[in-house]
Motif scaffolding. Structure first.
Motif, mmCIF file in Angstrom:
data_model
loop_
_atom_site.group_PDB
_atom_site.id
_atom_site.type_symbol
_atom_site.label_atom_id
_atom_site.label_comp_id
_atom_site.label_asym_id
_atom_site.label_seq_id
_atom_site.Cartn_x
_atom_site.Cartn_y
_atom_site.Cartn_z
ATOM 1 N N LEU A 199 3.501 -1.372 4.128
ATOM 2 C CA LEU A 199 2.957 -0.015 4.054
ATOM 3 C C LEU A 199 4.118 0.897 3.683
ATOM 4 O O LEU A 199 5.108 0.994 4.422
ATOM 5 C CB LEU A 199 2.351 0.403 5.393
ATOM 6 N N HIS A 237 8.792 2.882 5.743
ATOM 7 C CA HIS A 237 7.921 1.749 5.456
ATOM 8 C C HIS A 237 7.757 0.926 6.721
ATOM 9 O O HIS A 237 8.580 0.998 7.646
ATOM 10 C CB HIS A 237 8.472 0.884 4.316
ATOM 11 N N SER A 291 5.913 4.559 2.139
ATOM 12 C CA SER A 291 5.906 5.992 1.868
ATOM 13 C C SER A 291 7.292 6.351 1.333
ATOM 14 O O SER A 291 8.216 5.534 1.389
ATOM 15 C CB SER A 291 5.587 6.792 3.141
ATOM 16 N N LEU A 293 0.844 -1.188 0.000
ATOM 17 C CA LEU A 293 0.000 0.000 0.000
ATOM 18 C C LEU A 293 0.883 1.243 0.000
ATOM 19 O O LEU A 293 1.788 1.372 0.831
ATOM 20 C CB LEU A 293 -0.914 0.020 1.226
ATOM 21 N N ASP A 294 0.613 2.144 -0.928
ATOM 22 C CA ASP A 294 1.320 3.422 -1.007
ATOM 23 C C ASP A 294 0.581 4.401 -0.103
ATOM 24 O O ASP A 294 -0.451 4.960 -0.481
ATOM 25 C CB ASP A 294 1.335 3.910 -2.453
ATOM 26 N N THR A 295 1.091 4.601 1.113
ATOM 27 C CA THR A 295 0.367 5.431 2.079
ATOM 28 C C THR A 295 0.421 6.911 1.717
ATOM 29 O O THR A 295 -0.439 7.684 2.129
ATOM 30 C CB THR A 295 0.923 5.222 3.494
ATOM 31 N N ALA A 296 1.431 7.331 0.952
ATOM 32 C CA ALA A 296 1.517 8.732 0.544
ATOM 33 C C ALA A 296 0.440 9.061 -0.485
ATOM 34 O O ALA A 296 -0.185 10.133 -0.438
ATOM 35 C CB ALA A 296 2.901 9.041 -0.021
ATOM 36 N N ALA A 297 0.211 8.121 -1.395
ATOM 37 C CA ALA A 297 -0.800 8.337 -2.436
ATOM 38 C C ALA A 297 -2.183 7.881 -2.000
ATOM 39 O O ALA A 297 -3.185 8.222 -2.633
ATOM 40 C CB ALA A 297 -0.394 7.606 -3.717
ATOM 41 N N GLY A 298 -2.231 7.070 -0.943
ATOM 42 C CA GLY A 298 -3.518 6.571 -0.462
ATOM 43 C C GLY A 298 -4.129 5.534 -1.375
ATOM 44 O O GLY A 298 -5.352 5.450 -1.503
ATOM 45 N N ARG A 299 -3.286 4.694 -1.985
ATOM 46 C CA ARG A 299 -3.807 3.668 -2.887
ATOM 47 C C ARG A 299 -2.840 2.484 -2.931
ATOM 48 O O ARG A 299 -1.686 2.601 -2.507
ATOM 49 C CB ARG A 299 -4.013 4.235 -4.291
#
Length: 204
Positions: free
Chosen positions: A192, A198, A194, A109-115
């Motif tokens: 997770l 991570h 960013s 999961l790319d937490t910076a992009a939220g997707r």
């Protein structure tokens, strides 16, 4: 998805060869009785599942009244049962352990992009005992949902696995996580991510 290693072998190889701490932890998840687990560990190695189950029957029979009562009173063994019932419950758990294999999946999961992070190359490596080197087992990549499933089951003697993600963020060219495995269990280990950090955890 590629898998350069041979098909998975029986988990009995792990049971016989893994360090005592790891085997004890796995046994106590089958039945939380230290005397029972100690007897099975002391009887290693086993030539087959039948020998393991015979040792289990002897270990349950050897439990004193207090140890038996403690084993029967715990949630892991289910509702109140007899000594014979405990033998059956532990035999089922040991069979899964001896004849099963560990499996691994992951999710990025790319937490910076939220997707979800799609298209991330993933390498799975395995270790066959403490001190042994990790060897490549399979490669794959995350799909549009960020998931990487379908990785082949681990060899039966594997006691640890390593997932390496080619994330190529501004700071991390890759991220890796190493974790212990037990035959008969599934290990879902999400990442997770960013740009500058991570984290990982065992999911379900």
């Amino acid at each position: 998805m590629t898998s350069p290693t041979p098909p998975a072998a029986s988990g009995l190889a792990w049971f016989d060869g893994a360090d005592e701490h790891a085997v004890r932890a796995a046994l106590l998840r089958v039945c939380p009785s230290d005397p029972w687990a100690a007897r099975l560990i002391a009887a290693r190695p086993f030539p087959g599942t039948g020998a393991l189950l015979a040792a289990n029957e002897a270990a349950v029979a050897a439990l004193g009244d207090d140890a038996l009562a403690a084993a029967l009173a715990t949630p892991a063994t289910g509702p109140a049962i007899t000594r014979a019932g405990l033998t059956a419950v532990t035999a089922a758990g040991l069979t899964r352990l001896a004849e099963g294999t560990a499996t691994v999946s992951t999710h990025v999961l790319d937490t910076a992009a939220g997707r979800p992070a799609a298209g991330v190359p993933v390498t799975l490596a395995v270790r066959h005992g403490r001190g042994a080197p990790f060897t490549p087992h399979a490669t794959g990549g995350t799909d549009a949902d960020g998931r990487c499933g379908g990785l082949p089951a681990l060899p039966g003697a594997a006691d640890a696995a390593r997932l390496t993600f080619a994330v190529d963020t501004p700071f991390f060219p890759e991220a890796a996580v190493t974790f212990r495995v037990v035959p008969g269990e599934h290990f879902h280990v999400p990442l997770l991510l960013s740009p500058y950090g991570h984290s990982v955890y065992r999911g379900s």
